[in-house]
Design a protein around this motif. Structure first.
Motif, short mmCIF file in Angstrom:
data_model
loop_
_atom_site.label_atom_id
_atom_site.label_comp_id
_atom_site.label_asym_id
_atom_site.label_seq_id
_atom_site.Cartn_x
_atom_site.Cartn_y
_atom_site.Cartn_z
N TYR A 90 -87.53 -0.27 1.71
CA TYR A 90 -86.99 0.90 1.03
C TYR A 90 -86.99 0.69 -0.49
O TYR A 90 -87.39 1.56 -1.25
N THR A 91 -86.55 -0.50 -0.94
CA THR A 91 -86.48 -0.77 -2.38
C THR A 91 -87.88 -0.81 -3.00
O THR A 91 -88.09 -0.27 -4.09
N LEU A 94 -89.08 2.71 -3.26
CA LEU A 94 -88.36 3.40 -4.33
C LEU A 94 -88.96 3.07 -5.69
O LEU A 94 -89.22 3.96 -6.50
N SER A 98 -91.11 5.89 -7.73
CA SER A 98 -90.58 6.35 -9.03
C SER A 98 -91.61 6.12 -10.13
O SER A 98 -91.79 6.97 -11.01
N SER A 131 -86.94 9.95 -6.34
CA SER A 131 -87.57 9.01 -5.42
C SER A 131 -86.58 8.30 -4.51
O SER A 131 -86.99 7.44 -3.73
N LEU A 132 -85.31 8.65 -4.55
CA LEU A 132 -84.36 8.08 -3.59
C LEU A 132 -84.73 8.46 -2.16
O LEU A 132 -84.45 7.72 -1.23
N TRP A 134 -87.94 8.82 -1.13
CA TRP A 134 -89.38 8.67 -1.26
C TRP A 134 -90.10 8.78 0.06
O TRP A 134 -91.22 9.28 0.12
#
Length: 159
Positions: A90-91, A94, A98, A131-132, A134
């Motif tokens: 997820y990170t 993100l 972004s 983009s949280l 995404w």
């Protein structure tokens, strides 16, 4: 007759003597039962940074060398591994989404080279906030065809 007997004997041996393979861990033992781990605990200095972790490690499974291992043969341990993997994916998504959306936004505004060097902070923050989610945006763009390029748009080398 001897060929039928040989076939019968081969089938009988194949069905009855071959052990069933089990997908369970037989090489790892609980750390508190491992002689190498017990020796490691005895030789460790007596401090907060060694005794507390070693007490926690004693509940895990150890190999022959006395070092703890994580065997994913239990569902609780599998979940303990999958959660950090999901957080990492997820990170990473993100960060990538972004950056991608920021580069697309400055390309539409013009002066893209300048805004790559001198980052437009309000625009970048809005791109990060967008983009949280995404994974939803990526799925939408994949379904509409915006995420992938058409074959005619991809340049081919003349070599």
């Amino acid at each position: 007759m001897k060929y039928i007997f040989a076939l019968f004997l081969a089938i009988t041996i194949w069905l009855h003597i071959t052990p069933t393979a089990l997908a369970e861990n037989t090489t790892l033992v609980p750390c508190y039962k491992s002689p190498a781990f017990v020796e490691r605990v005895k030789n460790a200095p007596d401090s907060y940074y060694t005794t507390k972790p070693l007490k926690a490690y004693s509940q895990l499974l150890c190999g022959e060398d006395g070092l703890p291992r994580i065997a994913l043969d239990r569902l609780s341990l599998t979940i303990d591994v999958l959660i950090p993997i999901a957080i990492f994916i997820y990170t990473a998504g993100l960060i990538g989404w972004s950056g991608r959306s920021y580069l697309q936004a400055i390309k539409k505004q013009g002066m893209a080279e300048e805004k790559e060097i001198f980052i437009d902070i309000p625009l970048f923050i809005s791109c990060v906030l967008m983009s949280l989610l995404w994974f939803v945006l990526a799925f939408k763009e994949l379904m509409t065809g915006e995420l992938t390029a058409k074959d005619e748009e991809i340049p081919i080398s003349v070599r």
